[in-house]
Design an enzyme around this catalytic site. Structure first.
Site, PDB file in Angstrom:
ATOM      1  NE  ARG A 119      -3.610  -2.460  -0.071  1.00 56.65           N
ATOM      2  CZ  ARG A 119      -3.339  -3.542  -0.790  1.00 56.65           C
ATOM      3  NH1 ARG A 119      -2.254  -3.579  -1.566  1.00 56.65           N
ATOM      4  NH2 ARG A 119      -4.129  -4.592  -0.770  1.00 56.65           N
ATOM      5  CB  SER A 176      -9.665  -3.571   3.388  1.00 60.78           C
ATOM      6  OG  SER A 176     -10.192  -4.759   2.834  1.00 60.78           O
ATOM      7  CD  GLU A 225      -5.942  -1.369   2.258  1.00 60.84           C
ATOM      8  OE1 GLU A 225      -6.516  -1.411   1.152  1.00 60.84           O
ATOM      9  OE2 GLU A 225      -5.696  -2.378   2.938  1.00 60.84           O
TER      10      GLU A 225
END
Length: 292
Positions: free
Chosen positions: A165, A215, A285
């Site tokens: 990420r 998420s 995230e």
């Protein structure tokens, strides 16, 4: 307000443009239709000494209620997609889902994992998006960006500093303009089948009937964030209009006019609870920006 033929909105809420339908107001908001307009906006902001915030689909982001100062630019009208044999070059504002569909119709495999991700190409590059065993870094071979000095730079894969990420654009303040994906020929029917399977898995497990950011937390080493949250008894927990999904504990959904602050407060509550119960730190995230 006008800059040449570009409309710049003042004191505009981001909520109507966000995938989660949350977000405070910004001082200035513009939606360029061409790369030239984007360059003009960046030049205007530089002359006015205004901070700049670049967004695609606002699908992995929470803007707090206090909003953002400076110029916010939405890239969703920059969405051209070009196919050349095994490569696809897409503008930063192009929907990742559409790019995956284009790849399938041209018999190119490698983007099946992206078939249901409601984000933009620029966002996928910025966050090194991924799902179902695939990641952006596996298929991107070049990215064009406008740098803070307004120069245009082309980054090779080796220069993108992809990680979990993460990409170099989280540090260098470059504005992603387009990306080139290099894919592999395959049967359209096989590609479509893999896309259908991934989309079925999403629909079966994810709360797609409410706005969400997907998420919320990164996967902690040795654990699954959703299971930790579920085992902490947090499913259905609500702050304001935002709720920990009863269908998938790793998601937070906007069920009743939630705000960015609601979202952030619920995230903090989940982090504290999971840390206390399992001594595991959950890292977000989703990005959280703006003033309270």
């Amino acid at each position: 307000m006008k800059l040449n033929d570009i409309t710049i909105l003042e004191n505009q809420s981001l909520a109507p443009y966000a995938y989660t339908q949350v977000g405070g107001k910004v001082d200035y908001l513009a939606i360029p239709k061409t790369q030239l307009e984007l360059q003009q906006l960046l030049h205007w902001a530089k002359l006015k000494e205004q901070p700049v915030h670049i967004f695609g689909r606002l699908s992995n982001l929470v803007v707090r209620n206090g909003g953002l100062h400076g110029l916010s630019i939405l890239l969703h009208d920059l969405r051209d997609i070009k196919v050349d044999q095994r490569t696809i070059t897409a503008d930063a504002g192009a929907d990742l889902i559409i790019v995956a569909e284009v790849a399938m119709t041209h018999g190119l495999t490698g983007l099946e994992w992206a078939a249901g991700i409601p984000g933009s190409v620029g966002g996928a590059i910025f966050m090194n998006a991924g799902a179902y065993g695939g990641q952006t870094e596996m298929v991107v071979t070049a990215v064009t960006a406008i740098m803070p000095d307004l120069s245009i730079q082309i980054f090779k894969l080796s220069e993108l500093e992809f990680g979990y990420r993460h990409s170099i654009f989280q540090e260098n303040s470059g504005v992603i303009v387009s990306a080139t994906f290099t894919l592999t020929p395959d049967l359209k029917s096989d590609i479509q089948l893999r896309m259908d399977v991934n989309n079925y898995r999403r629909a079966d497990k994810q709360p797609l009937n409410y706005p969400s950011n997907g998420s919320v937390f990164k996967r902690p080493e040795g654990y699954f964030a959703g299971k930790l949250i579920m085992d902490s008894g947090l499913q259905g927990t609500r702050i304001g209009g935002i709720e920990v999904s009863k269908k998938h504990a790793g998601f937070m959904v906007n069920i009743n006019n939630g705000t960015g602050n609601d979202y952030e407060d619920l995230i903090h509550h989940v982090q504290v609870t999971v840390k206390k119960k399992f001594n595991v730190t959950l890292e977000t995230e989703v990005r959280i920006i703006g003033e309270r």
